[in-house]
Design a protein around this motif. Structure first.
Motif, PDB file in Angstrom:
ATOM      1  N   ASP A  46       0.858  -1.185   0.000  1.00  0.00           N
ATOM      2  CA  ASP A  46       0.000   0.000   0.000  1.00  0.00           C
ATOM      3  C   ASP A  46       0.889   1.229   0.000  1.00  0.00           C
ATOM      4  O   ASP A  46       1.981   1.233   0.561  1.00  0.00           O
ATOM      5  CB  ASP A  46      -0.980  -0.001   1.180  1.00  0.00           C
ATOM      6  CG  ASP A  46      -0.303  -0.013   2.541  1.00  0.00           C
ATOM      7  OD1 ASP A  46       0.057   1.073   3.028  1.00  0.00           O
ATOM      8  OD2 ASP A  46      -0.162  -1.110   3.123  1.00  0.00           O
ATOM      9  N   TYR A  68      -3.047  -1.197  -2.529  1.00  0.00           N
ATOM     10  CA  TYR A  68      -4.025  -0.223  -2.063  1.00  0.00           C
ATOM     11  C   TYR A  68      -3.361   1.142  -2.052  1.00  0.00           C
ATOM     12  O   TYR A  68      -2.227   1.290  -1.589  1.00  0.00           O
ATOM     13  CB  TYR A  68      -4.537  -0.565  -0.665  1.00  0.00           C
ATOM     14  CG  TYR A  68      -5.852  -1.313  -0.674  1.00  0.00           C
ATOM     15  CD1 TYR A  68      -7.037  -0.648  -0.994  1.00  0.00           C
ATOM     16  CD2 TYR A  68      -5.916  -2.663  -0.350  1.00  0.00           C
ATOM     17  CE1 TYR A  68      -8.248  -1.329  -1.013  1.00  0.00           C
ATOM     18  CE2 TYR A  68      -7.127  -3.349  -0.353  1.00  0.00           C
ATOM     19  CZ  TYR A  68      -8.291  -2.667  -0.691  1.00  0.00           C
ATOM     20  OH  TYR A  68      -9.497  -3.330  -0.709  1.00  0.00           O
ATOM     21  N   TYR A  86      -2.849   5.150  -8.747  1.00  0.00           N
ATOM     22  CA  TYR A  86      -4.007   4.273  -8.954  1.00  0.00           C
ATOM     23  C   TYR A  86      -4.089   3.807 -10.408  1.00  0.00           C
ATOM     24  O   TYR A  86      -4.224   2.606 -10.691  1.00  0.00           O
ATOM     25  CB  TYR A  86      -5.268   5.034  -8.559  1.00  0.00           C
ATOM     26  CG  TYR A  86      -6.505   4.192  -8.417  1.00  0.00           C
ATOM     27  CD1 TYR A  86      -6.677   3.330  -7.339  1.00  0.00           C
ATOM     28  CD2 TYR A  86      -7.531   4.274  -9.348  1.00  0.00           C
ATOM     29  CE1 TYR A  86      -7.818   2.568  -7.192  1.00  0.00           C
ATOM     30  CE2 TYR A  86      -8.691   3.530  -9.208  1.00  0.00           C
ATOM     31  CZ  TYR A  86      -8.830   2.676  -8.131  1.00  0.00           C
ATOM     32  OH  TYR A  86      -9.967   1.924  -7.992  1.00  0.00           O
ATOM     33  N   ARG A  96      -5.875  -3.131  -8.114  1.00  0.00           N
ATOM     34  CA  ARG A  96      -5.647  -2.028  -7.198  1.00  0.00           C
ATOM     35  C   ARG A  96      -6.931  -1.583  -6.542  1.00  0.00           C
ATOM     36  O   ARG A  96      -8.034  -1.801  -7.035  1.00  0.00           O
ATOM     37  CB  ARG A  96      -4.949  -0.857  -7.882  1.00  0.00           C
ATOM     38  CG  ARG A  96      -5.868   0.104  -8.647  1.00  0.00           C
ATOM     39  CD  ARG A  96      -6.347  -0.501  -9.936  1.00  0.00           C
ATOM     40  NE  ARG A  96      -6.898   0.497 -10.845  1.00  0.00           N
ATOM     41  CZ  ARG A  96      -8.184   0.625 -11.147  1.00  0.00           C
ATOM     42  NH1 ARG A  96      -9.075  -0.160 -10.584  1.00  0.00           N
ATOM     43  NH2 ARG A  96      -8.595   1.539 -12.014  1.00  0.00           N
ATOM     44  N   GLY A  97      -6.761  -0.956  -5.368  1.00  0.00           N
ATOM     45  CA  GLY A  97      -7.886  -0.421  -4.634  1.00  0.00           C
ATOM     46  C   GLY A  97      -7.504   0.887  -3.990  1.00  0.00           C
ATOM     47  O   GLY A  97      -6.331   1.258  -3.945  1.00  0.00           O
ATOM     48  N   TYR A  99      -7.983   3.535  -0.513  1.00  0.00           N
ATOM     49  CA  TYR A  99      -8.364   3.553   0.896  1.00  0.00           C
ATOM     50  C   TYR A  99      -8.496   4.977   1.412  1.00  0.00           C
ATOM     51  O   TYR A  99      -7.908   5.919   0.877  1.00  0.00           O
ATOM     52  CB  TYR A  99      -7.393   2.734   1.757  1.00  0.00           C
ATOM     53  CG  TYR A  99      -6.043   3.353   2.069  1.00  0.00           C
ATOM     54  CD1 TYR A  99      -5.877   4.216   3.150  1.00  0.00           C
ATOM     55  CD2 TYR A  99      -4.914   3.023   1.319  1.00  0.00           C
ATOM     56  CE1 TYR A  99      -4.642   4.746   3.458  1.00  0.00           C
ATOM     57  CE2 TYR A  99      -3.667   3.544   1.623  1.00  0.00           C
ATOM     58  CZ  TYR A  99      -3.534   4.411   2.699  1.00  0.00           C
ATOM     59  OH  TYR A  99      -2.301   4.938   3.015  1.00  0.00           O
ATOM     60  N   ALA A 133     -11.522   0.636   1.062  1.00  0.00           N
ATOM     61  CA  ALA A 133     -10.980   0.258   2.362  1.00  0.00           C
ATOM     62  C   ALA A 133     -11.005   1.453   3.309  1.00  0.00           C
ATOM     63  O   ALA A 133     -10.709   2.587   2.906  1.00  0.00           O
ATOM     64  CB  ALA A 133      -9.555  -0.270   2.222  1.00  0.00           C
TER      65      ALA A 133
END
Length: 251
Positions: A46, A68, A86, A96-97, A99, A133
């Motif tokens: 992350d 992340y 991103y 990918r995410g 948060y 997240a």
């Protein structure tokens, strides 16, 4: 969690040498990562603005399969590198995410969720986008108030407010990032969230994620180190590569 850090000056002489030795030891351990069966799980990391413009092809070559990316904090901060990180991760072939770093003493959970959605991850069930997240942990701005001056009842209400708004906005409840100690201290080790929220557990410098908080029977992500082979914090997904892709598509 990976975020902008305030770098304190270190003492000179023997103390500096000792600190350097300890740092080298910790970095070596982090780079080695977990051992045994758990080491074969999909690796990820992350990042935040602290990592700036990440070399995503290099991260992919270094073993990263997911990441992340910090998008927002409270309702007044956006990661200025978010789109490079991103979109760059996706272009390099990483799942990918995004948060959100919670500051529950600044505004309601619903308001922060709306801000996150407005500046976040364009969530869709495409097999490449992890669910949103929520990073909820110790107060980085006040060591005296790690729970943001909220009692257990108010903290749980805040988290539900954030989660309910994320469902309305994206159709999916957030992954919750936390530590077992913070969760116990600040929610009373609430079991109310375990059945509906995947767990991203943070426990560093150990051979396993340890005791899980709040009724969770398993973890989805484990952040096991703050430094290692990949940019930012080091993570594992508790499943197979195909399971990771399913998790990103299971809306």
């Amino acid at each position: 969690m990976a975020r902008d850090r305030i770098h304190l000056r270190r003492r000179a002489g023997a103390l500096a040498a000792t600190a350097a030795t300890l740092a080298l030891t910790c970095a070596t351990a982090a780079a080695a990562g977990p051992s045994g069966r758990i080491a074969s799980l999909p690796k990820g990391h992350d990042v935040s603005s602290h990592q700036r413009n990440v070399d995503w092809p290099a991260a992919r070559s270094g073993g990263a399969r997911f990441v992340y990316v910090k998008a927002t904090e409270s309702t007044g901060y956006q990661n200025p590198y978010f789109h490079q990180q991103y979109d760059g991760a996706r272009d390099a072939g990483l799942i990918r995410g995004a948060y959100h770093f919670a500051l529950p003493d600044r505004s309601s959970g619903a308001r922060q969720a709306k801000y996150f959605v407005a500046h976040g991850g364009d969530w869709q069930p495409d097999g490449w986008t992890l669910p949103p997240a929520l990073d909820i942990e110790y107060n980085p701005y006040s060591a005296k108030h790690p729970c943001y001056r909220l009692g257990w009842k108010r903290m749980k209400s805040w988290i539900w407010s954030f989660s309910d708004e994320m469902v309305r906005e994206t159709g999916r409840r957030p992954v919750i990032y936390t530590t077992a100690h913070w969760w116990k201290q600040c929610t009373g080790d609430s079991h109310a969230f375990a059945s509906r929220h995947p767990l991203w557990i943070a426990r560093h410098g150990s051979s396993g994620p340890g005791r899980l908080p709040g009724g969770w029977q398993s973890w989805t992500f484990w952040q096991y180190a703050t430094a290692g082979r990949l940019p930012g914090d080091q993570n594992l997904f508790n499943g197979s590569s195909s399971g990771l892709r399913t998790f990103a598509a299971d809306w």
